[in-house]
Design a protein around this motif. Structure first.
Motif, PDB file in Angstrom:
ATOM      1  N   VAL A  64       0.846  -1.201   0.000  1.00  0.00           N
ATOM      2  CA  VAL A  64       0.000   0.000   0.000  1.00  0.00           C
ATOM      3  C   VAL A  64       0.878   1.246   0.000  1.00  0.00           C
ATOM      4  CG1 VAL A  64      -1.668   1.351   1.337  1.00  0.00           C
ATOM      5  CG2 VAL A  64      -2.004  -1.107   1.033  1.00  0.00           C
ATOM      6  N   GLN A  65       1.933   1.240   0.818  1.00  0.00           N
ATOM      7  CA  GLN A  65       2.834   2.387   0.836  1.00  0.00           C
ATOM      8  C   GLN A  65       3.453   2.603  -0.540  1.00  0.00           C
ATOM      9  OE1 GLN A  65       5.252   1.251   4.319  1.00  0.00           O
ATOM     10  NE2 GLN A  65       4.715   3.235   5.176  1.00  0.00           N
ATOM     11  N   GLN A  66       3.871   1.535  -1.182  1.00  0.00           N
ATOM     12  CA  GLN A  66       4.466   1.617  -2.510  1.00  0.00           C
ATOM     13  C   GLN A  66       3.442   2.105  -3.527  1.00  0.00           C
ATOM     14  OE1 GLN A  66       6.033  -2.147  -3.766  1.00  0.00           O
ATOM     15  NE2 GLN A  66       8.060  -1.295  -4.075  1.00  0.00           N
ATOM     16  N   HIS A  67       2.255   1.557  -3.454  1.00  0.00           N
ATOM     17  CA  HIS A  67       1.178   1.941  -4.366  1.00  0.00           C
ATOM     18  C   HIS A  67       0.904   3.433  -4.264  1.00  0.00           C
ATOM     19  CE1 HIS A  67      -2.562   1.682  -6.610  1.00  0.00           C
ATOM     20  NE2 HIS A  67      -3.137   2.357  -5.639  1.00  0.00           N
ATOM     21  N   CYS A  68       0.902   3.938  -3.048  1.00  0.00           N
ATOM     22  CA  CYS A  68       0.613   5.351  -2.829  1.00  0.00           C
ATOM     23  C   CYS A  68       1.833   6.230  -3.049  1.00  0.00           C
ATOM     24  CB  CYS A  68       0.030   5.549  -1.438  1.00  0.00           C
ATOM     25  SG  CYS A  68      -1.617   4.868  -1.345  1.00  0.00           S
ATOM     26  N   ASN A  69       2.886   5.635  -3.537  1.00  0.00           N
ATOM     27  CA  ASN A  69       4.083   6.397  -3.874  1.00  0.00           C
ATOM     28  C   ASN A  69       4.124   6.645  -5.376  1.00  0.00           C
ATOM     29  OD1 ASN A  69       6.465   7.745  -3.493  1.00  0.00           O
ATOM     30  ND2 ASN A  69       7.725   5.910  -3.465  1.00  0.00           N
ATOM     31  N   GLY A  70       2.957   6.666  -6.019  1.00  0.00           N
ATOM     32  CA  GLY A  70       2.917   7.040  -7.417  1.00  0.00           C
ATOM     33  C   GLY A  70       2.116   6.139  -8.316  1.00  0.00           C
ATOM     34  N   ALA A  71       1.755   4.957  -7.854  1.00  0.00           N
ATOM     35  CA  ALA A  71       1.004   4.060  -8.726  1.00  0.00           C
ATOM     36  C   ALA A  71      -0.478   4.389  -8.753  1.00  0.00           C
ATOM     37  CB  ALA A  71       1.204   2.613  -8.268  1.00  0.00           C
ATOM     38  N   CYS A  72      -0.958   5.223  -7.846  1.00  0.00           N
ATOM     39  CA  CYS A  72      -2.385   5.514  -7.742  1.00  0.00           C
ATOM     40  C   CYS A  72      -2.941   6.133  -9.016  1.00  0.00           C
ATOM     41  CB  CYS A  72      -2.648   6.470  -6.591  1.00  0.00           C
ATOM     42  SG  CYS A  72      -2.084   5.855  -5.013  1.00  0.00           S
ATOM     43  N   GLU A  73      -2.135   6.876  -9.722  1.00  0.00           N
ATOM     44  CA  GLU A  73      -2.651   7.584 -10.891  1.00  0.00           C
ATOM     45  C   GLU A  73      -3.146   6.647 -11.985  1.00  0.00           C
ATOM     46  OE1 GLU A  73       1.748   7.110 -11.742  1.00  0.00           O
ATOM     47  OE2 GLU A  73       0.532   7.564 -10.004  1.00  0.00           O
ATOM     48  N   THR A  74      -2.726   5.407 -11.973  1.00  0.00           N
ATOM     49  CA  THR A  74      -3.197   4.487 -13.000  1.00  0.00           C
ATOM     50  C   THR A  74      -4.604   3.988 -12.697  1.00  0.00           C
ATOM     51  OG1 THR A  74      -2.265   2.560 -11.877  1.00  0.00           O
ATOM     52  CG2 THR A  74      -0.873   3.671 -13.505  1.00  0.00           C
ATOM     53  N   ILE A  75      -5.054   4.131 -11.456  1.00  0.00           N
ATOM     54  CA  ILE A  75      -6.359   3.624 -11.071  1.00  0.00           C
ATOM     55  C   ILE A  75      -7.343   4.758 -10.829  1.00  0.00           C
ATOM     56  CG2 ILE A  75      -7.589   2.308  -9.308  1.00  0.00           C
ATOM     57  CD1 ILE A  75      -4.956   0.748  -8.936  1.00  0.00           C
ATOM     58  N   LEU A  76      -6.919   5.762 -10.113  1.00  0.00           N
ATOM     59  CA  LEU A  76      -7.809   6.860  -9.783  1.00  0.00           C
ATOM     60  C   LEU A  76      -7.697   7.981 -10.809  1.00  0.00           C
ATOM     61  CD1 LEU A  76      -7.313   7.125  -5.934  1.00  0.00           C
ATOM     62  CD2 LEU A  76      -9.226   6.158  -7.155  1.00  0.00           C
ATOM     63  N   PRO A  77      -8.744   8.789 -10.939  1.00  0.00           N
ATOM     64  CA  PRO A  77      -8.699   9.890 -11.892  1.00  0.00           C
ATOM     65  C   PRO A  77      -7.942  11.099 -11.361  1.00  0.00           C
ATOM     66  CG  PRO A  77     -10.803   9.866 -10.770  1.00  0.00           C
ATOM     67  CD  PRO A  77     -10.027   8.666 -10.277  1.00  0.00           C
ATOM     68  N   PHE A  78      -7.043  10.902 -10.423  1.00  0.00           N
ATOM     69  CA  PHE A  78      -6.292  11.988  -9.842  1.00  0.00           C
ATOM     70  C   PHE A  78      -4.871  11.979 -10.389  1.00  0.00           C
ATOM     71  CE2 PHE A  78      -9.820  12.310  -7.340  1.00  0.00           C
ATOM     72  CZ  PHE A  78     -10.011  11.265  -6.474  1.00  0.00           C
ATOM     73  N   PRO A  79      -4.234  13.132 -10.465  1.00  0.00           N
ATOM     74  CA  PRO A  79      -2.838  13.160 -10.905  1.00  0.00           C
ATOM     75  C   PRO A  79      -1.935  12.492  -9.881  1.00  0.00           C
ATOM     76  CG  PRO A  79      -3.589  15.358 -10.240  1.00  0.00           C
ATOM     77  CD  PRO A  79      -4.778  14.457 -10.172  1.00  0.00           C
ATOM     78  N   PRO A  80      -0.753  12.024 -10.312  1.00  0.00           N
ATOM     79  CA  PRO A  80       0.130  11.267  -9.422  1.00  0.00           C
ATOM     80  C   PRO A  80       0.557  12.024  -8.174  1.00  0.00           C
ATOM     81  CG  PRO A  80       1.196  11.714 -11.529  1.00  0.00           C
ATOM     82  CD  PRO A  80      -0.219  12.159 -11.644  1.00  0.00           C
ATOM     83  N   PHE A  81       0.652  13.335  -8.240  1.00  0.00           N
ATOM     84  CA  PHE A  81       1.133  14.065  -7.078  1.00  0.00           C
ATOM     85  C   PHE A  81       0.085  14.131  -5.979  1.00  0.00           C
ATOM     86  CE2 PHE A  81       0.574  16.660 -10.855  1.00  0.00           C
ATOM     87  CZ  PHE A  81      -0.619  17.282 -10.582  1.00  0.00           C
ATOM     88  N   LEU A  82      -1.118  13.624  -6.212  1.00  0.00           N
ATOM     89  CA  LEU A  82      -2.102  13.548  -5.147  1.00  0.00           C
ATOM     90  C   LEU A  82      -1.846  12.361  -4.230  1.00  0.00           C
ATOM     91  CD1 LEU A  82      -5.777  14.305  -6.137  1.00  0.00           C
ATOM     92  CD2 LEU A  82      -4.399  15.262  -4.334  1.00  0.00           C
ATOM     93  N   ALA A  83      -1.092  11.416  -4.702  1.00  0.00           N
ATOM     94  CA  ALA A  83      -0.834  10.218  -3.899  1.00  0.00           C
ATOM     95  C   ALA A  83       0.061  10.556  -2.721  1.00  0.00           C
ATOM     96  CB  ALA A  83      -0.169   9.159  -4.763  1.00  0.00           C
TER      97      ALA A  83
END
Length: 192
Positions: free
Chosen positions: A16-35
């Motif tokens: 989860v920590q790794q995912h929220c270190n930049g991978a979130c943008e592939t799933i959520l409609p938010f830009p990567p810097f929101l992670a």
């Protein structure tokens, strides 16, 4: 991560920590810097969020639906809850943590403003118009002020920032307007 009723392993927490270190943008409609970046969310916070996620996941399907989100009283009474739900469909645990990252006390002002921009940009065209902002004001003020008063307030705010009612604000324009604000948008994660 499997079944939501199972316990989180150390591997799951790190994932989860790794995912929220930049991978979130592939799933959520938010830009990567929101992670959230890994050092901004503790393992203890992830465990607490996971416990809350499991409480909300009443169907034990491994994701939270809009109806389950609305079971949180603070979310249900929020005048913008329907707009937020339109940004989401269902959230698995990783997406849940990424979504909440914008509400972290450690999220930057830029992250918070970018999240708000996504809420205002209801048609997802990368621009926020006067009518987009009026719709939000209607949601927030209800019948407490008239439509004419809303228009006057919004026109004044835009004018003070150097924009007109006809402007279609980009993310950078939106940042310029809100950058000097005292924006409070935080949710505390209780850690046992």
């Amino acid at each position: 991560m499997g079944n939501t009723s199972s316990m989180l392993t150390q591997y799951d927490i790190e994932e989860v920590q790794q995912h929220c270190n930049g991978a979130c943008e592939t799933i959520l409609p938010f830009p990567p810097f929101l992670a959230l970046i890994a050092d901004e969310i503790s393992q203890q916070e992830i465990v607490s969020l996971y416990q809350r996620f499991c409480q909300l996941d009443r169907n034990v399907g491994g994701f939270i639906t809009a109806e389950e989100f609305l079971s949180v009283p603070e979310f249900a009474v929020n005048p913008l809850s329907q707009r937020l739900l339109r940004m989401l469909d269902t959230l698995n645990f990783k997406e849940f943590v990424a979504f909440l990252s914008a509400f972290s006390p450690r999220a930057s002002l830029q992250q918070k403003i970018e999240f708000i921009f996504k809420v205002y940009d209801s048609d997802c065209n990368g621009k926020v118009t006067f009518s987009d902002m009026m719709a939000i004001l209607r949601d927030l003020t209800g019948q407490f002020i008239s439509e004419k008063q809303r228009e006057q307030v919004l026109a004044h705010v835009l004018e003070e920032s150097g924009y007109t009612k006809d402007a279609a604000l980009s993310m950078s324009d939106f940042m310029k307007i809100l950058d000097n604000s005292d924006l409070k948008m935080e949710v505390e994660v209780p850690v046992d």
